[in-house]
Design an enzyme around this catalytic site. Structure first.
Site, PDB file in Angstrom:
ATOM      1  N   ASP A   1       1.286  -1.544   0.087  1.00  0.00           N
ATOM      2  CA  ASP A   1      -0.182   0.026  -0.436  1.00  0.00           C
ATOM      3  C   ASP A   1       1.400   1.548  -0.276  1.00  0.00           C
ATOM      4  OD1 ASP A   1      -2.034   2.266   0.155  1.00  0.00           O
ATOM      5  OD2 ASP A   1      -2.398   0.865   2.700  1.00  0.00           O
TER       6      ASP A   1
ATOM      7  N   LYS B   1       2.514  11.536  -3.423  1.00  0.00           N
ATOM      8  CA  LYS B   1       1.972  10.508  -4.050  1.00  0.00           C
ATOM      9  C   LYS B   1       0.140  11.458  -4.485  1.00  0.00           C
ATOM     10  CE  LYS B   1      -1.979   7.009  -2.999  1.00  0.00           C
ATOM     11  NZ  LYS B   1      -2.527   6.000  -2.211  1.00  0.00           N
TER      12      LYS B   1
ATOM     13  N   GLU C   1      -7.194   0.310  -4.134  1.00  0.00           N
ATOM     14  CA  GLU C   1      -7.237  -0.003  -2.797  1.00  0.00           C
ATOM     15  C   GLU C   1      -8.955  -0.200  -2.395  1.00  0.00           C
ATOM     16  OE1 GLU C   1      -5.634   4.043  -1.916  1.00  0.00           O
ATOM     17  OE2 GLU C   1      -3.804   3.741  -2.417  1.00  0.00           O
TER      18      GLU C   1
ATOM     19  N   ASP D   1     -13.898   4.753   0.945  1.00  0.00           N
ATOM     20  CA  ASP D   1     -11.959   4.892   1.406  1.00  0.00           C
ATOM     21  C   ASP D   1     -11.426   6.471   1.931  1.00  0.00           C
ATOM     22  OD1 ASP D   1      -8.980   4.713   1.280  1.00  0.00           O
ATOM     23  OD2 ASP D   1      -9.370   3.677  -0.411  1.00  0.00           O
TER      24      ASP D   1
END
Lengths: 619, 179
Positions: free
Chosen positions: A25, A86, A183, A205
């Site tokens: 992850d 990210k 994800e 999420d």
């Protein structure tokens, strides 16, 4: 191409051999690596027993500090300490919010932005690769061997450019990417919804920098994503930023230096986390400038200032439900994922919208990595055939082509199940025209300028014909990783037109190769030795698979075909013992090509038996 | 390499050549086929092999998408019965049908310009009810009377409506952007 893929789906040719596979992850705030050990998914920890690796990279003059080691540098050297990288993946400067509050020196380069650090100009791909490399080494040390491959997770709403960038980073870190996995889908797997539950579930999420909402239907071990939506620029960081702005407003201080700004941002995050468990929190710190901040934030203040952000999460929720043709009542359970879903007002808003308490029994920080590990284990072929599940995921955003007037014509609609391909025919508008250019975009808006530009390409080598006579069939294909490829054919003559795709964002293969050559991998020892090792693994895989395929379906070949394949197998076996990576690679390719036709026959047999056999009833 | 391309979509999924669809059977067959051909089932094999295996998964997903949607399913049945896509598209719509289209289009455009979300949603609902009726009629034409020419007209009408619904969806999606 190689045969083998068809035979015993998902099953290792050598069941006793456990392949080392991990799930990673790669998060905005924290990253994790997990694996399946004795049938149970576990997160791998560092020497101090910590599973989380803060996604922080500190470039010093001669070396790099990473994770917890780089925590202090966030304040002491903010310019060279990259947090939340990210958010920059596959992005240009204009795409990034709150850039004014960031301490970095940005460089606008065609494609992705870059950051100037103590070690020179770095792309977000290179910075992410540093994080991935640490996780790979952690896994190799912990598992005691080289990894077969990794499943790397991405936000479901990541577009092609962001996915490309993530895959490039993994390759740069020396990982073999088995799959890019969304994800929320990974979280659904980890929740083990497959065996115990049937029906429609929503995965909410909210991570450090991204938000995804996926609607999944579970039936007999199949996870089918019905719709996905999200916002790749909405996450816990934005809640921190609201608090930071609020503090600047209320503390009446001068515009802060880069160091002080970082201090204030870190304090804001601490306050946010404290407010999850307590009704009020002190926002107190002394700045380098000598100024003091001494404030108290109540939950009510915090909820009030972040209400627009919470409301923003409901937009993708509504869109995904509409795309799936469902109402909130149709959802049987809501799974919460990502550290930011710990905030009480997020949980309350979700509970109110869906009319039920969300599921929070797994650690929202770890659930994605655990699910990725389970999928990696399955993809590596470590699971028994009777213990399989199937993930049917979708493309999050429509793909389109620019047409006259700057409009986007949709070629592949959002939420199409992957892999998917669509062909479109075009013709020439001038006599003797031999080239055409195309512009591919991704997004839902009508105007090309409102969508993301993915690539421009030129079609060359069209046979000269009268205007309108050429029939050029362009095929757009999106694979199971959500990545696009394009091919073209002139159908009246059968001439294959060559395509040069120039990615608007992301790196070309040449650039990746150049980066790899530039010695980034030096720490890992001899390049050539590594290449040879990799080729040997590849050769062993294909030999193993060939042997198995011949044993199962050898009757599909006539004697001459069989002899030819046997000879190539023997040749490759001999090459495996040698030391020349290039020849070995050539041997692998030759065998692979020679068995393409056999593979096609096996595929047909498998497909027929899938429907005539008992499989449907068994499923 | 590819899946047996000689199989049409209905045969590939083991479904009868009918417009009325057993959705559960469609989903079951889809899952069964994907369980064999999905790239995830071949990920442990050499890269070169995976690229070949994808063709089967693509074909299966394409078939599923076509069979699932009434308009494309009907077009597929017509094609198998010898009425090509081009022939369907070349049908000349009746004046009533054209008039209906014009009226609907104007109504959508008006609601869009007035930013009237409620009106658009109402219209989408009305269109849905209308579509349900047309689909029932189409089933009668294809499965009952075998009136292929009539079915081609109905399919064309449904294609218009689908486009209109897409426009309404896009208009509604654009509103959400400014919420």
């Amino acid at each position: 191409m190689a045969l083998l893929q068809i035979a015993e789906p998902g099953q290792s040719a050598m069941p006793h051999k456990h392949r080392l596979a991990v799930g990673i992850d790669l998060g905005t705030t924290n990253s994790l690596v997990a694996t399946v050990r004795n049938g149970i998914a576990v997160c791998l920890t560092d020497e101090q027993g910590r599973a989380l690796l803060p996604s922080l990279v500190h470039y010093r003059d001669n070396d790099i500090e990473l994770g917890f080691d780089a925590m202090n540098a966030r304040v002491s050297d903010p310019r060279n300490t990259i947090v939340s990288v990210k958010r920059f993946m596959g992005r240009g400067l204009a795409d990034v919010a709150h850039i004014e509050a960031m301490p970095y020196i940005f460089e606008e380069t065609p494609g992705m932005l870059r950051l100037r650090t103590a070690q020179g100009s770095k792309s977000p791909v290179e910075i992410s690769a540093e994080i991935l490399r640490v996780l790979r080494k952690r896994a190799e040390a912990s598992l005691g061997g080289e990894l077969t491959g990794a499943v790397v997770t991405v936000p479901a709403y990541f577009d092609d450019a962001q996915r490309q960038a993530t895959r490039d980073a993994a390759r740069l870190a020396g990982l073999h990417v088995l799959r890019l996995l969304n994800e929320p889908t990974a979280a659904a797997v980890a929740y083990g919804l497959d065996n115990t539950s049937e029906g429609v579930y929503a995965v909410f999420d909210l991570g450090g920098g991204t938000f995804d909402l996926s609607i999944l239907k579970l039936t007999r071990g199949v996870f089918e994503v019905l719709a996905t939506n999200g916002d790749t620029a909405l996450g816990g960081d934005d809640f921190d930023h609201r608090l930071y702005c609020w503090a600047l407003d209320h503390a009446r201080i001068a515009p802060p230096s880069a160091e002080d700004a970082r201090r204030l941002q870190m304090a804001a995050r601490a306050v946010k986390e404290l407010l999850t468990v307590s009704e009020e929190a002190p926002f107190r710190l002394r700045l380098d400038s000598g100024e003091e901040v001494d404030l108290t934030v109540t939950r009510t203040d915090f909820f009030e200032m972040t209400r627009p952000l919470v409301q923003k999460t409901l937009v993708p929720v509504k869109r995904a439900l509409r795309d799936a043709g469902l109402s909130p009542r149709d959802v049987k359970g809501v799974v919460m994922v990502g550290g930011a879903t710990r905030m009480p007002h997020i949980q309350r808003t979700v509970a109110e919208y869906f009319g039920q308490e969300p599921l929070t029994n797994l650690d929202p920080d770890k659930v994605v990595a655990l699910g990725a590990a389970m999928q990696a284990n399955a993809l590596a072929g470590n699971r028994r055939e009777d213990d399989q599940w199937l993930l049917l995921d979708v493309i999050p955003l429509s793909l389109g082509l620019e047409t006259m007037g700057g409009l986007s014509e949709k070629i592949i609609p959002r939420n199409a199940t992957l892999p998917v391909a669509r062909a479109q025919e075009f013709t020439t508008f001038k006599d003797g025209q031999t080239a055409m250019s195309f512009h591919i975009v991704q997004g839902e808006r009508e105007l090309v300028s409102d969508c993301r530009s993915l690539a421009r390409f030129e079609l060359r080598g069209i046979p000269p014909m009268a205007a309108g006579a050429a029939r050029i069939r362009v095929t757009f294909q999106v694979d199971a990783d959500g990545l696009l490829s394009v091919s073209a054919l002139e159908t009246s003559t059968g001439v294959e037109a060559s395509i040069h795709v120039k990615p608007s964002y992301g790196l070309t293969d040449d650039e990746i190769a150049a980066m790899l050559r530039s010695g980034l991998e030096n720490a890992d020892g001899d390049q050539a030795a590594r290449a040879l090792r990799e080729q040997r693994v590849e050769a062993e895989r294909i030999l193993e698979a060939c042997t198995q395929a011949l044993a199962a379906d050898g009757d599909l070949l006539d004697e001459a075909e069989r002899t030819a394949i046997d000879a190539l197998i023997a040749r490759l076996r001999k090459l495996t013992a040698g030391h020349d990576a290039a020849t070995l690679s050539e041997g692998v390719n030759t065998l692979s090509r020679a068995t393409e036709d056999f593979a096609a026959r096996r595929m047909n047999r498998t497909l027929r038996s899938a429907l005539t056999g008992h499989n449907i009833d068994e499923l | 390499m590819s899946v047996d391309l000689s199989l049409d979509y209905f045969a590939l999924f083991g479904l009868p050549y009918r417009f009325r669809l057993d959705e559960e059977a469609l989903d079951r067959a889809w899952h069964a086929l994907q369980a064999e051909v999905h790239p995830d089932r071949h990920a442990h094999l050499p890269d070169s092999g995976q690229r070949g295996a994808i063709a089967g998964a693509l074909r299966v997903n394409e078939a599923y998408a076509v069979l699932k949607k009434p308009v494309t399913r009907a077009r597929c049945l017509l094609e198998l019965a010898g009425v090509s896509q081009d022939a369907v598209n070349a049908r000349v719509p009746s004046p009533e049908c054209l008039f209906e289209q014009l009226e609907w289009r104007e109504a959508v455009e008006e609601a869009r310009k007035a930013n009237d979300i409620d009106a658009l949603e109402q219209f989408a609902l009305r269109l849905q009810i209308q579509t349900d009726g047309i689909i029932t009629y189409l089933a009668e034409q294809l499965d009952g009377r075998r009136d292929l020419e009539g079915a081609a007209d109905t399919v064309q009408r449904l294609t218009f409506i689908d486009k209109l619904r897409l426009e309404i969806d896009n208009a509604l999606a654009a509103f959400d952007n400014y919420n």
